[in-house]
Design an enzyme around this catalytic site. Sequence first.
Site, PDB file in Angstrom:
ATOM      1  N   CYS A 164       0.502 -44.881 -36.837  1.00 49.63           N
ATOM      2  CA  CYS A 164       1.557 -44.472 -35.909  1.00 49.63           C
ATOM      3  C   CYS A 164       1.862 -42.984 -35.933  1.00 49.63           C
ATOM      4  O   CYS A 164       2.408 -42.437 -34.974  1.00 49.63           O
ATOM      5  CB  CYS A 164       2.847 -45.232 -36.217  1.00 49.63           C
ATOM      6  SG  CYS A 164       2.616 -46.982 -36.543  1.00 49.63           S
ATOM      7  N   HIS A 300      11.796 -41.286 -35.886  1.00 48.58           N
ATOM      8  CA  HIS A 300      10.751 -42.290 -35.686  1.00 48.58           C
ATOM      9  C   HIS A 300      11.358 -43.477 -34.945  1.00 48.58           C
ATOM     10  O   HIS A 300      10.759 -43.987 -34.003  1.00 48.58           O
ATOM     11  CB  HIS A 300      10.170 -42.708 -37.038  1.00 48.58           C
ATOM     12  CG  HIS A 300       8.945 -43.546 -36.933  1.00 48.58           C
ATOM     13  ND1 HIS A 300       7.798 -43.114 -36.307  1.00 48.58           N
ATOM     14  CD2 HIS A 300       8.682 -44.803 -37.391  1.00 48.58           C
ATOM     15  CE1 HIS A 300       6.876 -44.067 -36.369  1.00 48.58           C
ATOM     16  NE2 HIS A 300       7.395 -45.101 -37.022  1.00 48.58           N
ATOM     17  N   SER A 590     -22.879   5.221  10.817  1.00 44.01           N
ATOM     18  CA  SER A 590     -22.886   6.656  11.019  1.00 44.01           C
ATOM     19  C   SER A 590     -22.240   7.364   9.827  1.00 44.01           C
ATOM     20  O   SER A 590     -22.770   7.316   8.723  1.00 44.01           O
ATOM     21  CB  SER A 590     -22.199   7.001  12.345  1.00 44.01           C
ATOM     22  OG  SER A 590     -22.438   8.344  12.685  1.00 44.01           O
TER      23      SER A 590
END
Length: 966
Positions: A164, A300, A590
């Site tokens: 876990c 947790h 040119s």
Amino acid sequence: MSEHVAVIGMSARFPGAADLEEFWRLLAGGEEGIRHFTPEELVVEADPAFVPAAGVLDHPAEFDADFFGFTRAEAELTDPQQRLFLEGSWQALEDAGYVPSAFPGRIGVFAGASTTRYRAERIGDGDRFHPMQVAIGNDLDMLALQASYHLDLRGPSMTVQTTCSSSAVAIHLAAQSLLLHESDLALAGGAAVRFLEPRGYTYAEGDISSPDGHCRPFDAEAAGTVAGDGVGVVVLKRLDEAVADGDHVYAALLGSAVNNDGRAKVGITAPSPDGQAAVIAEALAVAGADPATIQYVEAHGTATRLGDPIEVRALSTAFGASAKRCLLGSVKSNIGHADVAAGVAGVIKLALALDRRYLPPTLNYTAPNPEMSLADTPFRVAATGTPWPERDQPSRAGLSSFGIGGTNAHLVFEAAPRTERAAPPRRGWQVLPLSARTPAALDAATDRLLRHLEENQEAELSDVAYTLQVGRTAFRHRRTIVCRDRTGAPAVTGTAKSTEPRVVFLFPGQSSQYPGMGAELYRAEPVFRSTMDECADLLGWDVREAAFTGSAESLRRTEHTQATVFCVDYALARLLMSWGIQPDAMLGHSLGEYVAACLSGVFSLPDALAVVSARSRLMADLPAGRMLAVAAGPEALGGELNLAALNGPESTVISGTAEEIEQAREKLAADGIAVRELRTSHAFHSAMMDPALPGIREAVGAVTRGAPRIPFLSNVTGDWITADQAADPDYWARHTRAPVRFADGVTTALGLSDAVFVEAGPGNALSGLVHGRADAVTLLRRSKNGAVEEARSVTEGLAALWRHGVSVDWTAFGHGRRVSLPTYPFQREHHLLPKPGEAPHPVAEAEPVPEPAWEPGRAWPEDALVREVAEVWHEVIGIDDFGPDDDFFELGGNSLSAIQIVSRLRQRYGQLPMSVIFEAPTVAEVAVAIRAHQAAGVDPATLEALLGEVESGVESSTATSGGSHD
């Protein structure tokens, strides 16, 4: 800060939340993502102990296989959690604003994976599939390795398995890798994808599962958890570097620790208060954080009768007597226990809470579990959402994650350091680039971005642009929005070439000039400004004044005009090159060939300006003459007319005395040939130039000439110039007298693979001549009234080059901060092997578009198409009372809502051009445009280009376009 780590990017896919923003809405709104299934959704025998609930993901079997280069067979043979972790890794990197292939350092991957039944239930142990391929797609070890391989990440790569606590431990290891300089950027997280169809569980007294499918952390009624799936990834970087690089720092990881309980408990699966307290105390010490400064702990929090009291006891021990009031919470109340992804789910919740200064509630809490003796501790459960508690010191929080085998992790976070923007955004016009692998994904990405901008009005547009520019991979299907606010220009779509195109710079000559040319760019662009300043210093007279404030009449005076046009061409080319646009070839008309020669290294800038100045003085002393653009090829002119330029198959220029040109005009008009006189002072490229040739030869001979380092095309031959020609003074004399073979030069340049032409100079004459033969981009485009919004026009030109597939150095173009934006819209398909005896999943068909539900409030024509278009307008701009001839923009629409409308119309009527509403701003006109598009079957890209020309007033290569004339 060098000892700390920043969280700079995240992706989240958890029960009830498909992405990061949905996850935050679920948390902040106090919602539960756990699904409770109906009897119809589950086929189970009647059992009073069965709980029809689980934390399942939406569409876990779907995957964008093409995006990651998987075949269908490879995708089906790969465990869905590996596939979803790949997508999550990509999304997290995009959220951080980093492209893996462009990142200069090493990127590591640290992640945990759950044990699933995909291999056992759908692949089996037979010989249907090669065992190595089965192992690659299903072994837990391969999770991180697959991400490193498919995203081409070269740093450490490891799959972490501590049950876990796996993803929390992965974050700890990633942080250590950064601080040890093993990695410069790190992905960390976990994937648990176990439920591919509706599923529940059978409750047993004393088990860790909840009897009713709800998770109640710390509550007196807590009786267990609920299994949930999830995929979470965070991107970490050393904090000082993240701040210096302008990254979006969600939170700072001050320190972390990992340990194991060992044998100091009743069994391997039991929690240990001593082990938990030790890891929390160690993490606080590593972080240098006094427990009294911790305001919140993301626990947790499994909601088990045994686990919650032990966790509170461990926290109390670690914090000690000096601790102040601290809130507790657990994301498991929202999504259940996500197994190996539980830790990263809590980290993402905590980072978002610190970033957004709001603490989401922990659900299903009424009264504390009496076994916790909560009143005797400094801890209280955050049962309601609340603004983050403010104190004098920086906001801090801890996170605990405990593995069922005894591996514990605790991480200490702090709010991101406050930083001030060094300077306001310099650039007014912004480019928002979008790209995707498919047109459908591009439309979806556009829609997502526009919704984000509407919902986040405070977002700085320059930061949004910078993040899209440097923080997204450029795919082939591209779209750009050029704007300076949220009501900016329409989006333009293009498809990049399969390989990066060759860029050809076009340089116009005399007669391309316009009053004020370059003035806005001089104010806005430092590179353009410094180049013009350098030219002015070298010339000895202020070319800036001639360019920026000269009248149209003064700009016809050859003695100053030629140098002025040369300098603007040259400065604009230098600006492009500073943005990473390097020419593969060049073609001037040119005078423009001198710019090409200078950039190529034939002339230095001082020498080029000296030659151009001498050339213009010599020409200015010649008798006046006239020039005429003719809508015919040279064969229609007859031998008596002097051919000055061959610009296209049906586009030529003749020159001569006033009498000769007048006679030619009358003759050609009598023959039905269109002509247009050019605004010039002299008859360039005619016999009238002969007296100037010796002086030009002498001027070239007096300077140093080198070999061309960048190929450019000769006006004299229409072919690539040779080193001998470029160094020969006679060549440059012939160049003044001979006709300009521009059309031949274009033909030669087209021999380059996938050439894109860009006109680096005033006007759009040359790009107009090229248009129709190749992709051509204009930088200083005139509007219909003749004005030029230079900053906008150049920015649009840069955007067009990017759409064609040209690489741009966006960091040179502009600066900003990386911000969180919508990530890539994966085009997912179902990829799941059937179970034995189960029919294969059918290929999904496109959902039918629903019929219009809105009824106009006024009398409208009985035309279904008109009404359908009106319904889309109603949905997007939110008004009821309008008619078929009302102007979209007068009704309150803007460019962003226009893009949304076109995206929706495309779903019904095909790939309409994005500019359709800007060309047809009423419902009735849009309907006409749709019918014309459908009837003609016009290719969308072609129609887009045609509409773009109309909008911008661009003349394509028409018969009377004379190009530049010297």
